[in-house]
Structures are given as C-alpha cells and as structure tokens.
Design a protein around this motif. Structure first.
Motif, mmCIF file in Angstrom:
data_model
loop_
_atom_site.group_PDB
_atom_site.id
_atom_site.type_symbol
_atom_site.label_atom_id
_atom_site.label_comp_id
_atom_site.label_asym_id
_atom_site.label_seq_id
_atom_site.Cartn_x
_atom_site.Cartn_y
_atom_site.Cartn_z
ATOM 1 N N LEU A 1 0.836 -1.206 0.000
ATOM 2 C CA LEU A 1 0.000 0.000 0.000
ATOM 3 C C LEU A 1 0.870 1.255 0.000
ATOM 4 N N LEU A 2 1.930 1.233 0.786
ATOM 5 C CA LEU A 2 2.822 2.387 0.857
ATOM 6 C C LEU A 2 3.543 2.602 -0.467
ATOM 7 N N ALA A 3 3.920 1.513 -1.139
ATOM 8 C CA ALA A 3 4.654 1.625 -2.397
ATOM 9 C C ALA A 3 3.864 2.385 -3.453
ATOM 10 N N PHE A 4 2.540 2.220 -3.465
ATOM 11 C CA PHE A 4 1.704 2.879 -4.472
ATOM 12 C C PHE A 4 1.261 4.276 -4.055
ATOM 13 N N THR A 5 1.453 4.623 -2.802
ATOM 14 C CA THR A 5 0.991 5.933 -2.315
ATOM 15 C C THR A 5 2.129 6.800 -1.793
ATOM 16 N N ALA A 6 3.360 6.315 -1.853
ATOM 17 C CA ALA A 6 4.488 7.041 -1.266
ATOM 18 C C ALA A 6 4.738 8.363 -1.981
ATOM 19 N N GLU A 7 4.992 9.381 -1.200
ATOM 20 C CA GLU A 7 5.354 10.695 -1.708
ATOM 21 C C GLU A 7 6.521 11.223 -0.890
ATOM 22 N N LYS A 8 7.283 12.114 -1.501
ATOM 23 C CA LYS A 8 8.415 12.681 -0.801
ATOM 24 C C LYS A 8 7.928 13.448 0.426
ATOM 25 N N GLN A 9 8.531 13.143 1.570
ATOM 26 C CA GLN A 9 8.146 13.792 2.820
ATOM 27 C C GLN A 9 8.938 15.084 2.994
ATOM 28 N N MET A 10 8.207 16.201 3.033
ATOM 29 C CA MET A 10 8.834 17.505 3.201
ATOM 30 C C MET A 10 8.738 17.946 4.652
ATOM 31 N N THR A 11 9.636 18.816 5.060
ATOM 32 C CA THR A 11 9.611 19.347 6.419
ATOM 33 C C THR A 11 8.418 20.269 6.586
ATOM 34 N N ASP B 1 14.968 11.829 -0.984
ATOM 35 C CA ASP B 1 14.831 11.113 -2.248
ATOM 36 C C ASP B 1 15.101 9.619 -2.069
ATOM 37 N N LEU B 2 16.129 9.306 -1.303
ATOM 38 C CA LEU B 2 16.452 7.897 -1.066
ATOM 39 C C LEU B 2 15.385 7.243 -0.197
ATOM 40 N N LEU B 3 14.867 7.969 0.776
ATOM 41 C CA LEU B 3 13.789 7.428 1.609
ATOM 42 C C LEU B 3 12.552 7.133 0.769
ATOM 43 N N LEU B 4 12.272 8.003 -0.200
ATOM 44 C CA LEU B 4 11.133 7.773 -1.089
ATOM 45 C C LEU B 4 11.355 6.504 -1.913
ATOM 46 N N LEU B 5 12.576 6.318 -2.406
ATOM 47 C CA LEU B 5 12.887 5.121 -3.179
ATOM 48 C C LEU B 5 12.732 3.871 -2.312
ATOM 49 N N ILE B 6 13.195 3.939 -1.074
ATOM 50 C CA ILE B 6 13.088 2.802 -0.167
ATOM 51 C C ILE B 6 11.624 2.461 0.092
ATOM 52 N N GLU B 7 10.788 3.491 0.259
ATOM 53 C CA GLU B 7 9.364 3.235 0.477
ATOM 54 C C GLU B 7 8.720 2.599 -0.747
ATOM 55 N N ARG B 8 9.147 2.995 -1.934
ATOM 56 C CA ARG B 8 8.548 2.447 -3.159
ATOM 57 C C ARG B 8 8.983 1.010 -3.424
ATOM 58 N N ILE B 9 10.155 0.624 -2.950
ATOM 59 C CA ILE B 9 10.598 -0.763 -3.135
ATOM 60 C C ILE B 9 10.461 -1.559 -1.828
ATOM 61 N N SER B 10 9.760 -0.989 -0.865
ATOM 62 C CA SER B 10 9.613 -1.647 0.441
ATOM 63 C C SER B 10 9.000 -3.045 0.351
ATOM 64 N N PRO B 11 8.060 -3.336 -0.594
ATOM 65 C CA PRO B 11 7.557 -4.716 -0.665
ATOM 66 C C PRO B 11 8.664 -5.737 -0.925
#
Length: 267
Positions: free
Chosen positions: A131-141, A199-209
């Motif tokens: 679910l996170l992989a399909f909805t992940a967005e870059k987390q801004m401060t 950016d790397l955290l976003l990539l990790i979330e998208r490949i988290s499965p």
C-alpha cells in the motif's frame, strides 16, 4: 605432507512431499513470531547505532541486515533438513509396505515449501508495504506549531494570513501510520538512508515490498539446503562409523600381538 582424502558422499533416498501440509500455517506463525522479535531488536539496535558518518552508518546497518538474513537462512535450513529426514522415513515405510496417511506423504521436503511458509509469515508486513509503495510521496519538512505568545499576532489581519499555515494542527492519517509501520519493519534500510536524504527514503518506500520479502526469500533459500545438509549428515555418520570400525580392528590386532607366548609356542 599427505594429501587429505575426500570422504565419499553418502545419501539416502527420500520421498518428495507437497508444497503445503498440515504444519505449513503453524510454521508460518513461527516465522511471523521470529520476524516480530527481529523487527523489535533491529529497531532498537539501529536507533542506538545512529552515527553522523554515512559510511559507518551504512556498514553497521548492512551488518545488522546480513545477520537477520543469515539467521532466517539457518532456520530455513534446519526445517529443510528435518523435512528430508521425514521423507527418508516415508520412503522406508513405502519399501516395507507400511500404511502411510496422506498427511504424512505431504510433510517431507518440497522445494516451494520454505518460500510459501516465508511468504505467508510475511503477509502482515508485505500488505502495508505494498500500500505504501503505491501511495508514497516525498516527505517535506512541515512548519512547527506557533508558541502561545504568538496568539496576539494572529488577531491582526495584516499578518494572520501568513501565519495561518503554522497554526493548523496536523493529524496522523492512515497513510502516516502505515509509513511508520513499514519504516520500522525495514529499519536497517531506513537507517542507511538517514533522515535527511528524502529522495532515497522515497525510493526505499517504493521498493519496500521487495525489502520486506528479503527475510522470506532467505528462509526459502535456506530450506533448499535441506538435501545437501542431510547428505552431509549421512557422510559424517558413515565416516565416523568407518573410523570406529578401523579403531576397533587395530585394538583387536594390538591385543593379539601383546598376548605372551606359552612354552609350547616357544618350542
């Protein structure tokens, strides 16, 4: 120096079981329990191992993740070895014409069984990650909450508009909870990236499965080692038996040579 003789491999035939059996769900629950403990331990270890050096942080968390995969690989290998042993017993019963139930025929080793157990045991972690992989967005401060002494400025129309964004209280949504859960599950990879590399955290979330399934894959790969480990057991047993027979033969020969000769033998 004498060259060490390689021991001949010793094997026993075994019956192949089914991909799933009556113990599959119970083994999956055990896998899930191990994963819960691992997630808890890695979260604590990775949190304590937070360092400023990127290289050192990557090395530490790589070692942690490698240790996790090695543990699960070993657990899978143990189960695979036991499954092969069960297959040998079923084969022997077949040869003797003994009755074997359908469930007993399913329990022995099957190449897919370890992966199926790992995948079922990882479902609780995999579904949120998907679910996170399909909805992940870059987390801004996000802006912080204004202190109480700024309340007076909020009543002034000329500046209240600019401060409105700071006065909104953010609520924790479902996706935020899922993100926290998944990040805790794959904490070594999150810790490698660090909190600043969005950016790397976003990539990790998208490949988290995929990352979540690494333990299941390690478990399944370990399970596949069952036949080779069982072969090693039989080889070692045969070698020890051969050494014992040789030692006993030498001891008998030594006793025979040490028997004193009688006078008749001297003549």
């Amino acid at each position: 120096m004498a060259k060490k003789t390689k021991l001949p491999e010793k094997t026993k035939p075994f019956v192949t079981g089914a991909p799933t059996d009556e113990n599959t769900f119970r083994q999956a629950l055990k896998f899930f329990g191990i994963m819960v403990m691992i997630v808890f331990i890695t979260f604590i270890v990775c949190s304590m191992a937070g360092v400023k050096s990127d290289i050192l942080r990557v090395v530490i968390n790589t070692v942690v993740e490698a240790a996790v995969l090695l543990i699960l690989f070993s657990r899978g290998a143990d189960l695979g070895t036991d499954a092969v042993a069960r297959g040998e017993i079923v084969y022997q019963h077949n040869e003797k014409g003994l009755d074997i139930t359908q469930n007993e025929r399913k329990i022995p080793f099957h190449k897919c069984k370890g992966f199926i157990i790992g995948l079922i045991g990882s479902a609780v972690f995999f579904i949120p990650a998907l679910l996170l992989a399909f909805t992940a967005e870059k987390q801004m401060t996000t802006a912080g909450t204004l202190p109480s002494w700024m309340d007076g400025f909020m009543r002034r129309s000329e500046i209240s508009g600019g401060l409105a964004a700071y006065s909104q209280n953010g609520s924790l949504g479902v996706l935020d909870i899922i993100r926290i859960f998944v990040r805790v599950t794959i904490m070594p990879f999150v810790a490698m990236a660090g909190t600043e590399n969005r950016d790397l955290l976003l990539l990790i979330e998208r490949i988290s499965p995929v990352l979540v399934l690494l333990p299941a894959l390690a478990y399944g790969a370990g399970y596949l080692q069952g036949p080779s480990r069982r072969k090693q057991v039989h080889t070692e047993i045969a070698a020890n038996t051969r050494k014992r027979v040789t030692r006993e033969r030498r001891e008998r020969q030594k006793k025979k040579n040490n028997v004193p000769k009688t006078p008749q033998q001297l003549n």
